[in-house]
Design a protein around this motif. Structure first.
Motif, PDB file in Angstrom:
ATOM      1  N   GLY A 176      36.813  41.575  36.800  1.00 56.18           N
ATOM      2  CA  GLY A 176      36.032  42.259  37.826  1.00 56.18           C
ATOM      3  C   GLY A 176      36.861  43.377  38.433  1.00 56.18           C
ATOM      4  O   GLY A 176      37.405  44.228  37.741  1.00 56.18           O
ATOM      5  N   LYS A 177      36.992  43.353  39.746  1.00 52.51           N
ATOM      6  CA  LYS A 177      37.777  44.373  40.434  1.00 52.51           C
ATOM      7  C   LYS A 177      39.184  43.886  40.778  1.00 52.51           C
ATOM      8  O   LYS A 177      39.926  44.564  41.475  1.00 52.51           O
ATOM      9  N   GLY A 178      39.537  42.700  40.312  1.00 50.44           N
ATOM     10  CA  GLY A 178      40.827  42.121  40.668  1.00 50.44           C
ATOM     11  C   GLY A 178      41.907  42.378  39.634  1.00 50.44           C
ATOM     12  O   GLY A 178      41.689  43.014  38.617  1.00 50.44           O
ATOM     13  N   ASP A 179      43.098  41.848  39.954  1.00 54.89           N
ATOM     14  CA  ASP A 179      44.250  41.928  39.055  1.00 54.89           C
ATOM     15  C   ASP A 179      44.886  40.557  38.973  1.00 54.89           C
ATOM     16  O   ASP A 179      44.718  39.714  39.866  1.00 54.89           O
ATOM     17  N   TRP A 180      45.648  40.337  37.908  1.00 51.48           N
ATOM     18  CA  TRP A 180      46.387  39.091  37.803  1.00 51.48           C
ATOM     19  C   TRP A 180      47.461  39.043  38.887  1.00 51.48           C
ATOM     20  O   TRP A 180      48.057  40.053  39.238  1.00 51.48           O
ATOM     21  N   GLU A 185      54.065  36.810  43.751  1.00 53.57           N
ATOM     22  CA  GLU A 185      52.950  36.316  44.555  1.00 53.57           C
ATOM     23  C   GLU A 185      52.722  34.817  44.334  1.00 53.57           C
ATOM     24  O   GLU A 185      52.452  34.066  45.280  1.00 53.57           O
ATOM     25  N   VAL A 186      52.847  34.381  43.090  1.00 49.63           N
ATOM     26  CA  VAL A 186      52.697  32.961  42.795  1.00 49.63           C
ATOM     27  C   VAL A 186      53.841  32.166  43.420  1.00 49.63           C
ATOM     28  O   VAL A 186      53.628  31.078  43.971  1.00 49.63           O
ATOM     29  N   SER A 221      51.853  26.798  37.309  1.00 46.36           N
ATOM     30  CA  SER A 221      52.102  27.670  36.149  1.00 46.36           C
ATOM     31  C   SER A 221      51.007  27.550  35.099  1.00 46.36           C
ATOM     32  O   SER A 221      50.787  28.474  34.304  1.00 46.36           O
ATOM     33  N   ARG A 222      50.319  26.400  35.063  1.00 43.99           N
ATOM     34  CA  ARG A 222      49.214  26.234  34.103  1.00 43.99           C
ATOM     35  C   ARG A 222      47.945  26.916  34.578  1.00 43.99           C
ATOM     36  O   ARG A 222      46.997  27.088  33.806  1.00 43.99           O
ATOM     37  N   MET A 223      47.910  27.284  35.841  1.00 44.00           N
ATOM     38  CA  MET A 223      46.729  27.934  36.420  1.00 44.00           C
ATOM     39  C   MET A 223      46.983  29.432  36.521  1.00 44.00           C
ATOM     40  O   MET A 223      47.589  29.904  37.471  1.00 44.00           O
ATOM     41  N   ARG A 224      46.523  30.193  35.535  1.00 40.17           N
ATOM     42  CA  ARG A 224      46.715  31.634  35.624  1.00 40.17           C
ATOM     43  C   ARG A 224      45.772  32.179  36.686  1.00 40.17           C
ATOM     44  O   ARG A 224      44.550  32.080  36.564  1.00 40.17           O
ATOM     45  N   MET A 225      46.370  32.742  37.734  1.00 39.17           N
ATOM     46  CA  MET A 225      45.575  33.112  38.906  1.00 39.17           C
ATOM     47  C   MET A 225      45.532  34.620  39.121  1.00 39.17           C
ATOM     48  O   MET A 225      46.472  35.339  38.794  1.00 39.17           O
ATOM     49  N   ARG A 227      45.071  37.736  42.052  1.00 37.77           N
ATOM     50  CA  ARG A 227      45.534  37.929  43.423  1.00 37.77           C
ATOM     51  C   ARG A 227      44.534  37.333  44.418  1.00 37.77           C
ATOM     52  O   ARG A 227      44.923  36.775  45.448  1.00 37.77           O
ATOM     53  N   ALA A 228      43.251  37.442  44.107  1.00 37.93           N
ATOM     54  CA  ALA A 228      42.229  36.864  44.978  1.00 37.93           C
ATOM     55  C   ALA A 228      42.353  35.348  45.030  1.00 37.93           C
ATOM     56  O   ALA A 228      42.161  34.728  46.084  1.00 37.93           O
ATOM     57  N   ASP A 229      42.680  34.730  43.882  1.00 33.58           N
ATOM     58  CA  ASP A 229      42.879  33.278  43.860  1.00 33.58           C
ATOM     59  C   ASP A 229      44.032  32.883  44.783  1.00 33.58           C
ATOM     60  O   ASP A 229      43.934  31.921  45.553  1.00 33.58           O
ATOM     61  N   VAL A 230      45.128  33.618  44.672  1.00 34.23           N
ATOM     62  CA  VAL A 230      46.310  33.318  45.478  1.00 34.23           C
ATOM     63  C   VAL A 230      45.986  33.455  46.966  1.00 34.23           C
ATOM     64  O   VAL A 230      46.347  32.599  47.787  1.00 34.23           O
ATOM     65  N   GLN A 231      45.301  34.523  47.324  1.00 31.14           N
ATOM     66  CA  GLN A 231      44.944  34.733  48.728  1.00 31.14           C
ATOM     67  C   GLN A 231      44.040  33.611  49.236  1.00 31.14           C
ATOM     68  O   GLN A 231      44.184  33.129  50.371  1.00 31.14           O
TER      69      GLN A 231
END
Length: 249
Positions: A176-180, A185-186, A221-225, A227-231
């Motif tokens: 979408g409009k996000g980035d890894w 950040e992780v 580490s198994r959950m590729r997130m 930036r929105a996920d992290v926030q």
């Protein structure tokens, strides 16, 4: 005019219904093929039903080469494949669509002209037609119901052609409009959770704390997130802490 991309010619031999010719043209164009040859169509040519069914691929029908017979259609070809689902008693190489289009790509790259024959809807190609081919393409189908619609057969072979020569992406993720999320950040997220879980007494007993933290880091580490996920996960933890501080039970 047909495209400049080197490709096999698809030859419809004595097709019976205009709708199926249109479906075949549409299937070809789905995968970037536009060299269509039509041999002795039963209902004449041009056929308005073919145009209606082509759904945007009408150019292929306008530019199709109309041939009186099969030798005319194959006059400039150096290697010919014939599609059939039935045993024919003819000694020829029998190939899957995948293997056939791999060979076709190699021969076209070497400057050869390739054709693929598709038979009429009712009974397929005659042995006399197949005798003019160098190899047979046999689609692995249910032996109890081996009949394929003309458009379906064209679609299968065209798809395998695209797989051989196209830039096929076998797996992708729409961000979408996000980035890894970056490693930094992780790492900040991991530290945030470890600190709050430490305060909550999660890492107990102390002898197992180091291994529990290792397993938790491995989970992150198994959950590729993104930036929105992290926030969002930061926000979840902050809200839980606030709720607890307000006396939540």
């Amino acid at each position: 005019m047909p495209s400049e991309n080197p490709q096999p010619a698809f030859v419809l031999v004595r097709p019976q219904m205009g709708e199926n010719i249109g479906a075949a043209a549409r299937a070809m164009w789905n995968f970037g093929l536009d060299r269509l040859r039509i041999v002795a169509p039963r209902d004449g040519w041009p056929n308005p039903k073919a145009v209606a069914m082509s759904s945007g691929a009408g150019r292929l029908l306008d530019e199709a080469q109309l041939c009186d017979d099969l030798p005319d259609a194959l006059s400039d070809c150096t290697f010919v494949f014939a599609t059939t689902a039935r045993q024919r008693g003819l000694t020829k190489p029998v190939m899957s669509p995948e293997a056939a289009m791999q060979l076709a790509a190699e021969k076209i790259a070497a400057g050869e002209k390739i054709a693929v024959l598709f038979g009429p809807e009712r009974a397929g190609l005659e042995n006399e037609d197949i005798a003019k081919a160098n190899a047979i393409i046999s689609v692995p189908v249910n032996p109890e119901y081996a009949s394929l619609n003309l458009g379906q057969c064209v679609l299968l072979v065209a798809y395998e052609w695209m797989r051989r020569v196209g830039d096929v992406v076998h797996e992708s993720t729409d961000l979408g409009k996000g980035d890894w999320a970056t490693g930094q950040e992780v790492e900040k997220l991991v530290e945030h959770y470890e600190e709050r879980l430490e305060e909550a007494g999660f890492f107990y007993p102390p002898a197992k704390a180091a291994n529990m933290k290792l397993n938790l880091r491995n989970l992150w580490s198994r959950m590729r997130m993104t930036r929105a996920d992290v926030q969002m996960l930061h926000g979840i933890m902050r809200q839980m802490v606030r709720w607890k501080e307000r006396g939540g039970e």
